[in-house]
Design a protein around this motif. Structure first.
Motif, mmCIF file in Angstrom:
data_model
loop_
_atom_site.group_PDB
_atom_site.id
_atom_site.type_symbol
_atom_site.label_atom_id
_atom_site.label_comp_id
_atom_site.label_asym_id
_atom_site.label_seq_id
_atom_site.Cartn_x
_atom_site.Cartn_y
_atom_site.Cartn_z
ATOM 1 N N GLU A 48 0.837 -1.202 0.000
ATOM 2 C CA GLU A 48 0.000 0.000 0.000
ATOM 3 C C GLU A 48 0.875 1.257 0.000
ATOM 4 O O GLU A 48 0.607 2.219 -0.727
ATOM 5 N N ALA A 49 1.942 1.233 0.814
ATOM 6 C CA ALA A 49 2.825 2.402 0.892
ATOM 7 C C ALA A 49 3.566 2.621 -0.421
ATOM 8 O O ALA A 49 3.693 3.763 -0.896
ATOM 9 N N ALA A 50 4.044 1.542 -1.032
ATOM 10 C CA ALA A 50 4.815 1.663 -2.276
ATOM 11 C C ALA A 50 3.947 2.127 -3.434
ATOM 12 O O ALA A 50 4.375 2.944 -4.260
ATOM 13 N N THR A 51 2.712 1.614 -3.523
ATOM 14 C CA THR A 51 1.834 2.045 -4.610
ATOM 15 C C THR A 51 1.364 3.487 -4.394
ATOM 16 O O THR A 51 1.163 4.228 -5.362
ATOM 17 N N ALA A 52 1.192 3.875 -3.140
ATOM 18 C CA ALA A 52 0.807 5.257 -2.859
ATOM 19 C C ALA A 52 1.879 6.243 -3.325
ATOM 20 O O ALA A 52 1.584 7.412 -3.594
ATOM 21 N N GLU A 53 3.114 5.774 -3.442
ATOM 22 C CA GLU A 53 4.208 6.621 -3.929
ATOM 23 C C GLU A 53 4.191 6.768 -5.446
ATOM 24 O O GLU A 53 4.609 7.791 -5.983
ATOM 25 N N ILE A 54 3.705 5.740 -6.157
ATOM 26 C CA ILE A 54 3.749 5.811 -7.633
ATOM 27 C C ILE A 54 2.452 6.303 -8.258
ATOM 28 O O ILE A 54 2.479 6.860 -9.366
ATOM 29 N N PHE A 55 1.318 6.121 -7.601
ATOM 30 C CA PHE A 55 0.057 6.535 -8.204
ATOM 31 C C PHE A 55 0.039 8.025 -8.561
ATOM 32 O O PHE A 55 -0.410 8.399 -9.649
ATOM 33 N N PRO A 56 0.508 8.924 -7.673
ATOM 34 C CA PRO A 56 0.538 10.341 -8.056
ATOM 35 C C PRO A 56 1.408 10.600 -9.292
ATOM 36 O O PRO A 56 1.109 11.505 -10.081
ATOM 37 N N TRP A 107 1.808 8.483 -11.823
ATOM 38 C CA TRP A 107 0.985 8.074 -12.964
ATOM 39 C C TRP A 107 -0.023 9.168 -13.291
ATOM 40 O O TRP A 107 -0.207 9.524 -14.464
ATOM 41 N N GLU A 108 -0.669 9.689 -12.263
ATOM 42 C CA GLU A 108 -1.725 10.681 -12.475
ATOM 43 C C GLU A 108 -1.166 11.980 -13.050
ATOM 44 O O GLU A 108 -1.794 12.615 -13.907
ATOM 45 N N LYS A 109 0.014 12.349 -12.612
ATOM 46 C CA LYS A 109 0.666 13.539 -13.170
ATOM 47 C C LYS A 109 0.974 13.343 -14.655
ATOM 48 O O LYS A 109 0.756 14.244 -15.480
ATOM 49 N N ALA A 110 1.483 12.149 -14.997
ATOM 50 C CA ALA A 110 1.786 11.848 -16.400
ATOM 51 C C ALA A 110 0.514 11.828 -17.243
ATOM 52 O O ALA A 110 0.506 12.290 -18.388
ATOM 53 N N LEU A 111 -0.569 11.297 -16.675
ATOM 54 C CA LEU A 111 -1.836 11.257 -17.406
ATOM 55 C C LEU A 111 -2.370 12.652 -17.677
ATOM 56 O O LEU A 111 -2.877 12.933 -18.768
ATOM 57 N N ARG A 112 -2.252 13.535 -16.685
ATOM 58 C CA ARG A 112 -2.709 14.919 -16.888
ATOM 59 C C ARG A 112 -1.861 15.630 -17.937
ATOM 60 O O ARG A 112 -2.369 16.434 -18.722
ATOM 61 N N LYS A 113 -0.590 15.329 -17.944
ATOM 62 C CA LYS A 113 0.339 16.031 -18.829
ATOM 63 C C LYS A 113 0.372 15.452 -20.240
ATOM 64 O O LYS A 113 0.354 16.192 -21.234
ATOM 65 N N LYS A 114 0.389 14.119 -20.342
ATOM 66 C CA LYS A 114 0.567 13.473 -21.651
ATOM 67 C C LYS A 114 -0.626 12.636 -22.099
ATOM 68 O O LYS A 114 -0.671 12.194 -23.244
ATOM 69 N N GLY A 115 -1.548 12.396 -21.180
ATOM 70 C CA GLY A 115 -2.674 11.549 -21.529
ATOM 71 C C GLY A 115 -2.380 10.068 -21.393
ATOM 72 O O GLY A 115 -3.236 9.221 -21.651
ATOM 73 N N LYS A 116 -1.168 9.715 -20.970
ATOM 74 C CA LYS A 116 -0.789 8.314 -20.762
ATOM 75 C C LYS A 116 0.350 8.266 -19.748
ATOM 76 O O LYS A 116 1.038 9.265 -19.516
ATOM 77 N N ALA A 117 0.550 7.099 -19.155
ATOM 78 C CA ALA A 117 1.607 6.926 -18.161
ATOM 79 C C ALA A 117 2.320 5.607 -18.408
ATOM 80 O O ALA A 117 1.686 4.608 -18.767
#
Length: 324
Positions: free
Chosen positions: A8-16, A18-28
């Motif tokens: 849970e801790a490790a995925t909580a570090e990467i999800f943001p 992914w979301e930043k990349a999705l907002r910026k490029k539309g994909k992660a």
């Protein structure tokens, strides 16, 4: 008890990220971040040390991949980047000198020797192992069996599950969230094991795309290999080559063998099919022992993949992905 909280801790570090990349490029990109998740979860849980606060920093995935990558060269392919005849000559014919990976391996050994003292003491006091032997076995298990299998498999699993469709995703999310609601919104190891659809999707991904699809061995004695419709005599000393997807997509065993069916292994009838999923060099419902060559992480990799997928659907309703 540590595996799932660390996931849970490790995925909580990467999800943001992914979301930043999705907002910026539309994909992660999945691969880079899942490698870091695999490394962080394994080291934090087994060693009790955050790799970022050590000499590994965020280089753990690179060091592991550089070390085990060349070990897999004899069964590797470039997918057509290099002509097949050159692959055979340069990758599959001669042993690759240890010199090329020694610097990476030494850094890993140094880390586990310094921070894995508790594991080494346990190996010596409880199992009677020499600390030096135990050290190299720990590095091999962590790097090759656990990290290697987990790192190769996670992006592939995300590719399969991401194309399963919104209806399947909604069922997965409902299963995960119902279980998490029983524990204040968090996941537990027992809860992850109760998630039948999540578990089934993981094994279906392993069936469709085994992390190491090819195995080779030399027959130690005369034997007969049997299939549904034939028997083949093998003489002692002959080389055997196995292609796992041929077995795990056997139409005599699996309905729609080339189609990803997330719920394939749900229920009693589904669980009976697990013996035909031989991704870890043995039946998925078998046990690793000193008398067989089944992967040492044959239970750990699927469990951590289930925990990872549960974390994904605890946060997201649905996602799409490119084919694995």
């Amino acid at each position: 008890d540590k595996w799932v909280p660390e996931m849970e801790a490790a995925t909580a570090e990467i999800f943001p990220k992914w979301e930043k990349a999705l907002r910026k490029k539309g994909k992660a990109e999945v691969n880079k971040q899942t490698a870091q998740v695999a490394c962080n979860v394994l080291i934090r849980t087994l060693v009790g040390r955050d790799p970022k606060a050590s000499n590994l920093k965020s280089n753990g995935p690179f060091l592991f991949q550089a070390w085990y990558g060349l070990q897999l060269a004899p069964i590797a392919t470039t997918g057509g980047v290099i002509p097949h005849v050159l692959e055979e000559i340069f990758l599959h014919t001669f042993p690759i000198p240890y010199l090329f990976v020694s610097c990476f391996y030494r850094r890993l050994v140094k880390f586990f020797k310094k921070h894995g003292a508790e594991l080494l003491e346990l190996a010596e006091s409880k199992y009677g192992l020499d600390k030096r032997d135990a050290l190299h076995n720990i590095v091999f298990f962590m790097g090759f069996n656990a990290f290697g299998g987990f790192n190769l498999f996670l992006p592939t699993m995300m590719g399969h599950v991401g194309r399963a469709g919104r209806e399947v995703h909604e069922e997965m999310a409902a299963e995960v969230r119902a279980e998490a609601a029983r524990h204040g919104g968090h996941l537990t190891a027992a809860g992850v094991m109760r998630m039948e659809l999540i578990r089934s999707a993981v094994y279906e991904s392993l069936r469709m795309s085994p992390p190491v699809p090819y195995q080779y061995a030399k027959a130690k004695e005369d034997l007969v290999v049997e299939t549904h419709d034939g028997r083949y005599e093998v003489k002692k000393g002959e080389i055997l080559g196995g292609c796992q997807p041929v077995a795990t997509r056997d139409p005599e065993v699996f309905d729609r063998p080339d189609t990803f069916v997330a719920s394939r292994f749900v229920g009693e009838s589904g669980r009976r099919l697990l013996k035909y999923v031989v991704w870890g060099n043995g039946p998925a419902d078998g046990q690793t022992s000193v008398s067989n060559k089944q992967c040492a992480a044959a239970d750990l990799v699927p469990f951590l993949a289930q925990a990872f997928l549960a974390c994904v659907f605890l946060r997201y309703d649905s996602f799409t992905a490119l084919p694995p």
